[in-house]
Design an enzyme around this catalytic site. Structure first.
Site, short mmCIF file in Angstrom:
data_model
loop_
_atom_site.label_atom_id
_atom_site.label_comp_id
_atom_site.label_asym_id
_atom_site.label_seq_id
_atom_site.Cartn_x
_atom_site.Cartn_y
_atom_site.Cartn_z
N GLU A 5 -51.60 -4.22 30.37
CA GLU A 5 -50.88 -3.87 29.15
C GLU A 5 -50.55 -5.06 28.28
OE1 GLU A 5 -47.43 -1.65 30.40
OE2 GLU A 5 -48.63 -0.48 31.82
N ARG A 30 -53.20 -11.18 46.95
CA ARG A 30 -54.12 -10.53 47.87
C ARG A 30 -55.55 -10.77 47.41
NH1 ARG A 30 -51.43 -4.72 47.52
NH2 ARG A 30 -50.23 -5.73 45.86
N GLY A 54 -48.96 -4.47 34.37
CA GLY A 54 -48.42 -5.61 33.65
C GLY A 54 -49.47 -6.47 32.99
N LYS A 79 -37.96 -0.37 40.31
CA LYS A 79 -37.74 0.34 39.06
C LYS A 79 -37.02 1.65 39.36
CE LYS A 79 -41.89 -1.50 36.80
NZ LYS A 79 -43.18 -1.16 36.13
N GLY A 111 -51.86 -5.39 37.81
CA GLY A 111 -50.53 -5.98 37.85
C GLY A 111 -50.46 -6.97 38.99
N HIS A 132 -52.29 3.11 44.40
CA HIS A 132 -51.93 3.20 42.98
C HIS A 132 -52.25 4.57 42.41
CE1 HIS A 132 -52.39 -1.46 42.46
NE2 HIS A 132 -51.16 -1.14 42.82
N ARG A 172 -41.28 6.60 45.39
CA ARG A 172 -42.69 6.22 45.54
C ARG A 172 -42.88 5.62 46.93
NH1 ARG A 172 -45.34 0.70 43.58
NH2 ARG A 172 -47.50 1.08 44.13
N ASP A 193 -48.91 -15.75 38.91
CA ASP A 193 -48.53 -15.09 37.66
C ASP A 193 -49.59 -15.34 36.60
OD1 ASP A 193 -47.32 -14.58 35.07
OD2 ASP A 193 -45.39 -14.52 36.08
N MET A 194 -50.20 -14.26 36.10
CA MET A 194 -51.27 -14.41 35.12
C MET A 194 -50.80 -15.12 33.86
SD MET A 194 -54.47 -14.02 34.49
CE MET A 194 -55.18 -12.81 35.61
N GLU A 229 -44.87 5.29 35.92
CA GLU A 229 -44.90 5.90 37.24
C GLU A 229 -43.65 6.72 37.52
OE1 GLU A 229 -47.45 3.24 40.28
OE2 GLU A 229 -45.69 2.20 39.47
N ASN A 260 -38.81 3.49 42.35
CA ASN A 260 -40.19 3.02 42.46
C ASN A 260 -40.17 1.60 43.02
OD1 ASN A 260 -42.80 2.10 42.12
ND2 ASN A 260 -42.95 2.63 39.96
#
Length: 408
Positions: free
Chosen positions: A337, A245, A334, A28, A214, A188, A99, A286-287, A388, A21
């Protein structure tokens, strides 16, 4: 049943499959046995490409983190293949699932990879430059390493291939749509399919809104398992605010910059790598870092987070209207969750339509499946960790059984 199909079914049920992925900034993997439901034998993630890359993996009960010098997805895949070989798991693989983000108009279902398929996919690289080229590079690396082991491409766009025509069509000249294949594809799709399936399983709902939040972010409205709206469009640039983006932006901005002499390449770089949370905050994409900066009074971080949540809430309200009401909302990805405060802000002040978050339950949930709405709320709100790789394994199994191929 043909001899070939029977052989494929026997192979799929008796030997494991490997899944790769490719994300925009990670790789991943999962190794699955294939009884009725795929069962993970090993899984992991390569992240932080460069000299500080790491491989986090679980295999045969062992959990480890290894440093790598993987500068890109191909070197990350080489590291994973080496890991599996050291554990004597590589030789028995029956197929590899990959993917692929953009399948264009031609690829509406998982497909066995051939040279002709790769050629067609190469032509789509410009539509998903953060994803497709790296996925195709990993496919080629695996084909070179594993020889005759079948490769199957599973497409993010496939779930949305049959969107209603009035949703799919942009209000642009008809000749543009015909000549250039301009339409809403949606992305997605693997994640949204998984979120919808789990959401319906735990809630019994028919009308579901799924949010995949994410590095890339999108939202989908789904009726009885069939998507009827989604935020990403012709490319993965449209819709929600994302890490780098912008999501929705007036096309006139791009015309204006083009008139000022900006090249297509410069615009593409800015839109894919320097916009979104990074562009708004001027500090980070990064949040987690932005939430910490916001708590310290950083104005840019506060602006970025507020805009991110506002855009998501605006889409959520619109999709509730599209569905004529909603029975379940499912957060994944990410951010979805692991960021309770973001979920809380997106769903704030929506009790009027039955959405009411249980603050304590929400705060306690991070990376596990759980309901976070109050027990008396009219709409169930859930957090579902997206898998996924498992979904790709399911679709890979079905493709092998059907021996699906596509002609050039």
């Amino acid at each position: 049943m043909s001899a070939r199909t029977g052989e494929a079914n026997a192979m799929a049920s008796s030997r494991p499959v490997l899944v790769f992925n490719c994300g925009s900034s990670s790789l991943k993997f999962g190794l699955f046995e294939l009884p009725e439901e795929p069962v993970a034998m090993a899984h992991g993630t390569v992240s932080d490409f460069g000299t500080q890359a790491t491989l986090d993996w679980t295999c045969r009960g062992q959990q480890r983190r290894e440093p790598l010098a993987a500068r890109d997805h191909v070197q990350a895949a080489q590291a994973v293949l080496g890991l599996l070989a050291r554990h004597d798991l590589l030789a028995g693989i029956s197929a590899v699932g990959h993917r692929v983000v953009h399948g264009g108009e031609h690829f509406s279902a998982p497909v066995r990879v051939t040279d002709a398929v790769l050629g067609r996919l190469d032509s789509l690289n410009g539509l998903a430059p953060l994803h497709n080229p790296s996925a195709l590079a990993v496919i080629r690396e695996c084909r070179g390493r594993l020889g005759e082991v079948p490769a199957v491409a599973v497409f993010d766009t496939a779930f949305f291939h049959a969107l209603p025509e009035h949703v799919m069509a942009y209000a642009l000249p008809a000749e543009w749509r015909r000549e250039f294949g301009i339409r809403r594809y949606g992305f997605h799709g693997i994640a949204h399919r998984y979120l919808d399936q789990r959401g319906r399983a735990v809630s019994g709902a028919g009308r579901v809104v799924t949010l995949q939040l994410g590095h890339g972010c999108s939202i989908a409205a789904i009726q009885d398992g069939r998507p009827v709206e989604t935020s990403m469009g012709f490319t993965p640039l449209e819709g929600l605010v994302m890490a780098t983006r912008p999501g929705d932006v007036d096309p006139g901005v791009l015309l204006h910059l083009g008139g000022q002499g900006w090249s297509t390449a410069r615009l593409e770089t800015a839109l894919n790598h320097h916009s979104g949370l990074l562009g708004l905050s001027g500090a980070s994409a990064d949040m987690r870092e932005l939430l910490a900066l916001e708590a310290q009074g950083h104005a840019g971080a506060g602006l970025a987070i507020t805009a991110f949540c506002h855009r998501a809430r605006k889409y959520l309200g619109a999709y509730i209207a599209v569905l004529g009401g909603v029975e379940a909302i499912v957060f994944g990805g990410g951010i979805g969750e692991h960021a309770p405060s973001i979920r809380q802000r997106i769903c704030a002040n929506m009790a009027w339509c039955g959405i009411q978050i249980d603050a304590a339950a929400n705060a306690a949930v991070g990376g596990v499946e759980a309901r976070i709405s109050t027990t008396d709320a009219g709409v169930g709100v859930w957090v579902v960790p997206v898998n996924e790789e498992l979904q790709i394994a399911r679709e890979l199994r079905a493709c092998l059984a059907a021996q699906t191929e596509i002609q050039p």
